[in-house]
Design an enzyme around this catalytic site. Sequence first.
Site, PDB file in Angstrom:
ATOM      1  N   HIS A 184       0.624  -1.070  -0.033  1.00  0.00           N
ATOM      2  CA  HIS A 184      -0.012  -0.040  -0.004  1.00  0.00           C
ATOM      3  C   HIS A 184       0.831   1.363   0.188  1.00  0.00           C
ATOM      4  O   HIS A 184       0.563   2.094  -0.524  1.00  0.00           O
ATOM      5  CB  HIS A 184      -1.084  -0.019   1.222  1.00  0.00           C
ATOM      6  CG  HIS A 184      -2.182  -1.103   1.019  1.00  0.00           C
ATOM      7  ND1 HIS A 184      -2.727  -1.598   2.318  1.00  0.00           N
ATOM      8  CD2 HIS A 184      -2.418  -1.434   0.023  1.00  0.00           C
ATOM      9  CE1 HIS A 184      -3.385  -2.480   1.755  1.00  0.00           C
ATOM     10  NE2 HIS A 184      -3.431  -2.473   0.386  1.00  0.00           N
ATOM     11  N   CYS A 482      -1.302  -1.743 -17.859  1.00  0.00           N
ATOM     12  CA  CYS A 482      -2.169  -0.848 -16.857  1.00  0.00           C
ATOM     13  C   CYS A 482      -1.782  -1.135 -15.581  1.00  0.00           C
ATOM     14  O   CYS A 482      -2.234  -0.756 -14.547  1.00  0.00           O
ATOM     15  CB  CYS A 482      -3.656  -1.366 -17.060  1.00  0.00           C
ATOM     16  SG  CYS A 482      -4.207  -2.961 -16.710  1.00  0.00           S
TER      17      CYS A 482
END
Length: 555
Positions: A184, A482
């Site tokens: 994260h 992506c």
Amino acid sequence: MRELAGLGVSPGAAAGPVEVMGPPPALPPPRAGTDAAEEERAAVRALAAVGAELEKRAATAPTPEARGILSAQAAITGDPMLLAGVRSRTERGADAAHALHGAFDEQARTLLAAGGVFAERVADLADLSGRAVAAALGLPMPGIPAPGHPFVLVADDLSPADTAALDTAAVLALVTERGGPTGHTAILARSLGLPAVVGCAGILDAAASGGLVAVDGTAGTVRTSVTEREAAGINAAATRAEEEAVPAGPGRTADGRAIDLMVNIGSAADLDGVDLTGVAGVGLFRTEFLFLGRHEEPGLDEQAAAYAKAFAAAGGRTVVVRTLDAGADKPLPFLRLPDEPNPALGVRGLRVARERPDVLETQLAAIARAAAGTSARVAVMAPMVATPAEADAFVGRARAHGLTTAGVMVEVPSAALRAARILRGARFLSIGTNDLSQYALAADRQHSGFPELLDPWQPAVLDLVARCAEAGAAAGKPVGVCGEAAADPLLAPVLAGLGVTRLSMSPRALPAVRAALLRFTFAECAELAGRVLAADDPAEAREIARTRHNERGRS
């Protein structure tokens, strides 16, 4: 001067005084003679307070990545198993703080026993535990330092809540002792546009003496004991690089070869204020943010309304919708999937449709309904496709709903190796480099111990990207990236040289990537890609690209 090496996970450079993130509050000795019912109520209130604070932060978070991560963390505070663990401990005489600590610890040990697949989520549980214990004790959680001047933030690791709340006007760069490229901290640093280095062993000891440090988020290095003059030069160069970035216009090489630049979003709100001049559209619409934390599946009408807003915000551009990517590190309560010994190799992505085909059918129907009333060119793609048969089945389902532009994500090496066959039916490929690295190098993306194996510059991963691009060129169909690799300005010319035709990224990354492509002709991109593929390791590959990039910058 000392140079420490880690993994650069968010490009850019910055220098400044170092500030170290403080630890969470210590757990005091257990209290005797507690009232079980009252302690349980106190623990539940603490969890509710933490959940409410995280939801509040999610509502004002600056990026879709931050909003999704914070909402998922908030949902954990209401998990029935966690609450049951708290209750069983208070009934045995534990006070609220120790009951919370024990319940979180039990969940963390359970996940670790499953083979480390959820290592990153275990770190999130530790953060939630510290926040809940602090709330139960009436103590504040340590926040981001506020010395009153810009600084480089150093920590053992950063929680999503802390990272999402960073003031980018004050924090120059991030460095953590632990962490990996798909954690994260890395994801949020990239979305915030902050240079970041993770997995930097020894940084806490080095930072203890204070002083100025220089962070290179592209090279993955941190230099300590730099002079004020050196720091000023580094920051001035970074400012010049930002000014040289091309803020608007289509993606193209120096000789005009088109490379579609696209953005990643989680909802229509992520396009607010984004300059879409020259942007080809949305290359990745992450629909799972609509499902996070839900104990009941969002219905057809709710989904269709959410998709329609995003399509309208994109105007007449392409919008590539990824169908629900759940499972493994993205568990969704409403799916009620059984526990698995190795979730990363189990029911996730498109495989969820084997257990719950109704979820995919509802989502495709909602996308089709929303697409019917928009000028956007809507496409759909499925995650975690492993075989041509799976690709064909998904394309067939999409077409049955009137969605004729259907493609697949390439995250599994088998899909890359069979890309030519998959493209007989699929209209396009979109490569997710994080998962492709995980499966190609057999390195769990949630494990912080293998950062070099999860590096998108791994030649083996780029070989697979090249295989997909070659198949796309032969079929005359688009092949995009992506994953986080698309936002790396050093890597963008390499990907273009491999034959990738689309790059989708955080909107913040567009100017730097656009400028990087304009430094090279397409022939130079192809030559650079060949040299990078011949490298023995990601460090050599990155250095080849950096040297060539600098040469072009001086020419």
